[in-house]
Scaffold this motif. Structure first.
Motif, PDB file in Angstrom:
ATOM      1  N   UNK A  80       0.784  -1.236   0.000  1.00 22.16           N
ATOM      2  CA  UNK A  80       0.000   0.000   0.000  1.00 22.16           C
ATOM      3  C   UNK A  80       0.811   1.279   0.000  1.00 22.16           C
ATOM      4  N   UNK A  81       2.037   1.234  -0.470  1.00 24.95           N
ATOM      5  CA  UNK A  81       2.883   2.438  -0.462  1.00 24.95           C
ATOM      6  C   UNK A  81       2.558   3.395  -1.619  1.00 24.95           C
ATOM      7  N   UNK A  82       1.954   2.923  -2.679  1.00 24.62           N
ATOM      8  CA  UNK A  82       1.560   3.657  -3.894  1.00 24.62           C
ATOM      9  C   UNK A  82       2.737   4.231  -4.686  1.00 24.62           C
ATOM     10  N   UNK A  83       3.953   3.715  -4.458  1.00 24.02           N
ATOM     11  CA  UNK A  83       5.118   4.196  -5.207  1.00 24.02           C
ATOM     12  C   UNK A  83       4.933   3.977  -6.704  1.00 24.02           C
ATOM     13  N   UNK A  84       4.307   2.872  -7.084  1.00 24.52           N
ATOM     14  CA  UNK A  84       4.090   2.574  -8.505  1.00 24.52           C
ATOM     15  C   UNK A  84       3.250   3.660  -9.169  1.00 24.52           C
ATOM     16  N   UNK A  85       2.204   4.078  -8.503  1.00 25.44           N
ATOM     17  CA  UNK A  85       1.324   5.103  -9.064  1.00 25.44           C
ATOM     18  C   UNK A  85       2.003   6.467  -9.107  1.00 25.44           C
ATOM     19  N   UNK A  86       2.800   6.757  -8.101  1.00 22.96           N
ATOM     20  CA  UNK A  86       3.458   8.062  -8.047  1.00 22.96           C
ATOM     21  C   UNK A  86       4.515   8.214  -9.134  1.00 22.96           C
ATOM     22  N   UNK A  87       5.148   7.124  -9.562  1.00 19.27           N
ATOM     23  CA  UNK A  87       6.208   7.227 -10.568  1.00 19.27           C
ATOM     24  C   UNK A  87       5.707   6.994 -11.994  1.00 19.27           C
ATOM     25  N   UNK A  88       4.517   6.471 -12.150  1.00 17.00           N
ATOM     26  CA  UNK A  88       3.980   6.139 -13.474  1.00 17.00           C
ATOM     27  C   UNK A  88       3.714   7.403 -14.302  1.00 17.00           C
ATOM     28  N   UNK A  89       4.383   7.544 -15.456  1.00 13.00           N
ATOM     29  CA  UNK A  89       4.186   8.749 -16.267  1.00 13.00           C
ATOM     30  C   UNK A  89       2.830   8.800 -16.966  1.00 13.00           C
ATOM     31  N   UNK A  90       2.156   7.662 -17.087  1.00 15.81           N
ATOM     32  CA  UNK A  90       0.871   7.609 -17.789  1.00 15.81           C
ATOM     33  C   UNK A  90      -0.323   7.464 -16.853  1.00 15.81           C
ATOM     34  N   UNK A  91      -0.072   7.454 -15.554  1.00 17.18           N
ATOM     35  CA  UNK A  91      -1.146   7.355 -14.544  1.00 17.18           C
ATOM     36  C   UNK A  91      -2.026   6.121 -14.774  1.00 17.18           C
ATOM     37  N   UNK A  92      -1.378   4.965 -14.884  1.00 20.18           N
ATOM     38  CA  UNK A  92      -2.065   3.711 -15.195  1.00 20.18           C
ATOM     39  C   UNK A  92      -2.691   3.018 -13.985  1.00 20.18           C
ATOM     40  N   UNK A  93      -2.288   3.385 -12.788  1.00 19.58           N
ATOM     41  CA  UNK A  93      -2.660   2.627 -11.589  1.00 19.58           C
ATOM     42  C   UNK A  93      -3.877   3.160 -10.861  1.00 19.58           C
TER      43      UNK A  93
END
Length: 100
Positions: A80-93
């Motif tokens: 639940x850290x949301x690091x993936x969403x924060x770094x995604x340039x296309x806002x896929x998450x």
């Protein structure tokens, strides 16, 4: 009755972790940024065939896929850290709070 899982931090603040729930494969460009920031093994890169089917990547079969996209391989490992969403340039998450 469902309740959202929350944690009281040492500061007294209440934090509600949100866990990875979906990844938009149409938006994903397969850059791998999210994979590099996730230390939990949640994500996996896959190939997409001409008909849109996901196929495992194999160095010998590059002709079988049209593009690469990230997939959620092990959502149960997400913290639940949301690091993936924060770094995604296309806002896929998309993330969602756990219900207990």
């Amino acid at each position: 009755m469902n309740h959202t899982f929350s944690v009281k931090l040492p500061s007294g603040e209440i934090w509600t972790p949100t866990f990875v729930s979906t990844l938009d494969g149409q938006k994903c460009i397969g850059c791998g940024r999210c994979f590099r920031v996730c230390s939990r093994g949640v994500l996996q890169l896959a190939g997409v065939s001409e008909d849109g089917a996901l196929i495992p990547l194999d160095d010998d079969d590059e002709d079988e896929y049209q593009k690469k996209v990230m997939t959620i391989a092990h959502a149960e490992l997400c913290i639940g850290c949301t690091a993936c969403a924060r770094i995604c340039p296309k806002k896929c998450y998309r993330h969602a709070a756990a219900q207990v």
